[in-house]
Structures are given as structure tokens and as C-alpha cells.
Design a protein around this motif. Structure first.
Motif, mmCIF file in Angstrom:
data_model
loop_
_atom_site.group_PDB
_atom_site.id
_atom_site.type_symbol
_atom_site.label_atom_id
_atom_site.label_comp_id
_atom_site.label_asym_id
_atom_site.label_seq_id
_atom_site.Cartn_x
_atom_site.Cartn_y
_atom_site.Cartn_z
ATOM 1 N N TYR A 73 0.807 -1.208 0.000
ATOM 2 C CA TYR A 73 0.000 0.000 0.000
ATOM 3 C C TYR A 73 0.844 1.264 0.000
ATOM 4 O O TYR A 73 1.966 1.272 0.465
ATOM 5 C CB TYR A 73 -0.909 0.016 1.240
ATOM 6 N N ARG A 76 -1.114 -1.993 -4.627
ATOM 7 C CA ARG A 76 -2.482 -2.444 -4.906
ATOM 8 C C ARG A 76 -3.519 -1.531 -4.264
ATOM 9 O O ARG A 76 -4.704 -1.637 -4.540
ATOM 10 C CB ARG A 76 -2.669 -3.870 -4.411
ATOM 11 N N GLY A 77 -3.063 -0.696 -3.371
ATOM 12 C CA GLY A 77 -4.003 0.196 -2.714
ATOM 13 C C GLY A 77 -3.332 1.478 -2.267
ATOM 14 O O GLY A 77 -2.112 1.520 -2.076
ATOM 15 N N ARG A 91 -7.126 4.098 -10.083
ATOM 16 C CA ARG A 91 -7.929 2.900 -10.322
ATOM 17 C C ARG A 91 -7.576 2.286 -11.672
ATOM 18 O O ARG A 91 -7.427 1.065 -11.797
ATOM 19 C CB ARG A 91 -9.402 3.273 -10.259
ATOM 20 N N ALA A 119 -4.861 0.317 -8.727
ATOM 21 C CA ALA A 119 -4.775 0.528 -7.279
ATOM 22 C C ALA A 119 -6.095 1.065 -6.737
ATOM 23 O O ALA A 119 -6.643 2.027 -7.272
ATOM 24 C CB ALA A 119 -3.639 1.495 -6.954
ATOM 25 N N LYS A 120 -6.595 0.433 -5.694
ATOM 26 C CA LYS A 120 -7.800 0.940 -5.051
ATOM 27 C C LYS A 120 -7.460 2.102 -4.141
ATOM 28 O O LYS A 120 -6.426 2.097 -3.495
ATOM 29 C CB LYS A 120 -8.455 -0.160 -4.205
ATOM 30 N N VAL A 121 -8.351 3.083 -4.082
ATOM 31 C CA VAL A 121 -8.078 4.262 -3.266
ATOM 32 C C VAL A 121 -9.101 4.384 -2.139
ATOM 33 O O VAL A 121 -10.296 4.197 -2.360
ATOM 34 C CB VAL A 121 -8.125 5.545 -4.123
ATOM 35 N N VAL A 122 -8.607 4.643 -0.950
ATOM 36 C CA VAL A 122 -9.475 4.984 0.176
ATOM 37 C C VAL A 122 -9.134 6.405 0.600
ATOM 38 O O VAL A 122 -7.968 6.733 0.788
ATOM 39 C CB VAL A 122 -9.248 4.051 1.384
ATOM 40 N N LEU A 135 -8.832 -1.422 3.112
ATOM 41 C CA LEU A 135 -8.105 -1.911 1.932
ATOM 42 C C LEU A 135 -7.772 -3.388 2.089
ATOM 43 O O LEU A 135 -7.897 -4.177 1.141
ATOM 44 C CB LEU A 135 -6.797 -1.134 1.752
ATOM 45 N N GLN A 136 -7.310 -3.746 3.279
ATOM 46 C CA GLN A 136 -6.924 -5.136 3.524
ATOM 47 C C GLN A 136 -8.113 -6.070 3.364
ATOM 48 O O GLN A 136 -8.005 -7.133 2.759
ATOM 49 C CB GLN A 136 -6.293 -5.282 4.918
ATOM 50 N N GLU A 167 -10.830 -5.432 1.570
ATOM 51 C CA GLU A 167 -11.236 -5.359 0.165
ATOM 52 C C GLU A 167 -10.337 -6.215 -0.727
ATOM 53 O O GLU A 167 -10.789 -6.884 -1.646
ATOM 54 C CB GLU A 167 -11.153 -3.892 -0.279
ATOM 55 N N LEU A 168 -9.049 -6.188 -0.416
ATOM 56 C CA LEU A 168 -8.085 -6.890 -1.262
ATOM 57 C C LEU A 168 -7.799 -8.293 -0.738
ATOM 58 O O LEU A 168 -6.978 -9.022 -1.297
ATOM 59 C CB LEU A 168 -6.784 -6.075 -1.350
#
Lengths: 120, 120
Positions: free
Chosen positions: B13, B44-45, B72, B76-79, B114-115, B117-118
Motif C-alpha cells: 500500500y 495495490r491500494g 484505479r 490501485a484501489k483508493v481509500v 483496503l486489507q 477489500e483486497l
């Protein structure tokens, strides 16, 4: 304009990544900000990552040594990560007091070290 | 001088904390730095914490929306964490596309999200 270095709080720890050479003003501002943040958050540990720094001058080296000692006085353990060869040489040559400072390869390993040390 | 916002890597991350109002140049530099770092690290995030920001203008809001979409696209996912009331209002009023953006209270909860989600 003084740049300021963001200090991230993650659980009981503060994380700092210094990614560009610091000028004197920024270094002093960082010292003040870090101590304030330790006080505000009651952080038990600090990881300062300096992987991106490949040279430090004597002033910055002294500020770094000071900030470690001050943080410890305030009850927070400090781990320095990513010390590069030239930086290690400067720190030793200047006699900066890093005897009982913990070091680690990167942010992740620094955090692990703190968790071990603090028994989390 | 353009200020640059440090981007911390922790495992898979990237963590960013924006602690002061951004000017336009700094925001664009951040966009570029973040995308470069996602590419370099195969992150990945990304967690972007904006707890300290209590106001954003339309340009910064747009850059933020853009950077989420671009991240995205790069996988990579974004929070976004710590969105304050006035910032939420600005984002909605400007119609910034945050429909499927994950949000959380703080950095720690953002990482947890994130954890989950992934699947880590």
C-alpha cells in the motif's frame, strides 16, 4: 516558505518519510512538529524513513540526532530506516549520538521492530 | 518552489497524508508523483488522509477526483480518509465522481478497509 513534513499516525506510532533534502528551516520545523505530535498523540514509537536521502550536511545530522534524543525523553522510541552509506559515514564522522538508536531497512521492517520492542 | 507530498510505502500500500492546503502546482505534482509511485511499486491500494484539510477549492477537488480515477485505471484501489463536512459538501456540489470511492475515518481504518477489500 518553510516546507513542512507530514507526520502520519498509525495506531500508537508516528511515521515520517523524508523524501527530499531538507533545508535548515524545514529541519527545525520538523523537529518542532514531531515533538508536538508525540505529545498530542501519546505515540509510543516513531519511524523516520530516510531512504531517499543520499547526503546530509552537519546541521541536518545534528537536528536528526537531537530529534531522536528529544523523542526518547518524551517517551517515544525512534527507528531510523533506510540509512544510505554516505549518510552513515556523515553521522559517524560527526559523532552524532546514535548508539542506541534502532535502525531497519525500510518502513515496514521499522514498524515490525517497534512492535517487537514495545511488545505489541 | 513546488512543495512535494511524501508518499509512504507500507507493504502493498501507499500512504499519503495531506496536512496543509494544497496550491495548484503542488496538487498537480502530487498527482504525477502518486501515479509514478503506483507504477514503480506495483501498489495495490492507496490511502489518502485529508483529516487536516477543512476546505478545498474546485481545482483541488477536481485533481483529487482525477487522481482517484487514474489510480484505479492503474490497478490501485483508493481509500480517502478523514473527509470533513465542508470538504464533503464541496465534493458533492461540484459533482466530483466519488461514487465508488471507499472512505474511512482515519488512516488506520482506511488501511483495514483496503486489507479487507483486497483479501489480505
Amino acid at each position: 516558505m518553510t516546507m513542512r513534513i507530514p507526520i502520519l499516525k498509525l495506531k500508537d506510532y508516528l511515521l515520517v518519510s523524508i523524501q527530499w533534502e531538507l533545508d535548515d528551516q524545514t529541519a527545525l520545523q520538523f523537529q518542532e512538529d514531531l515533538l508536538t505530535k508525540i505529545h498530542e498523540t501519546s505515540a509510543r514509537g516513531v519511524v523516520i524513513d530516510i531512504t531517499s536521502i543520499d547526503f546530509i550536511d552537519s546541521f541536518i545530522a545534528k537536528v536528526l540526532g537531537d530529534v531522536i534524543g528529544m523523542s526518547r525523553l518524551m517517551g517515544a522510541k525512534v527507528v531510523i530506516t533506510g540509512i544510505q552509506p554516505a549518510v552513515a559515514i556523515t553521522l559517524i564522522e560527526l559523532g552524532i549520538q546514535l548508539d542506541d538508536v534502532m535502525t531497519a531497512l525500510d518502513l515496514e521492517k521499522g514498524l515490525e521492530k517497534l512492535q517487537q520492542e514495545l511488545g505489541d
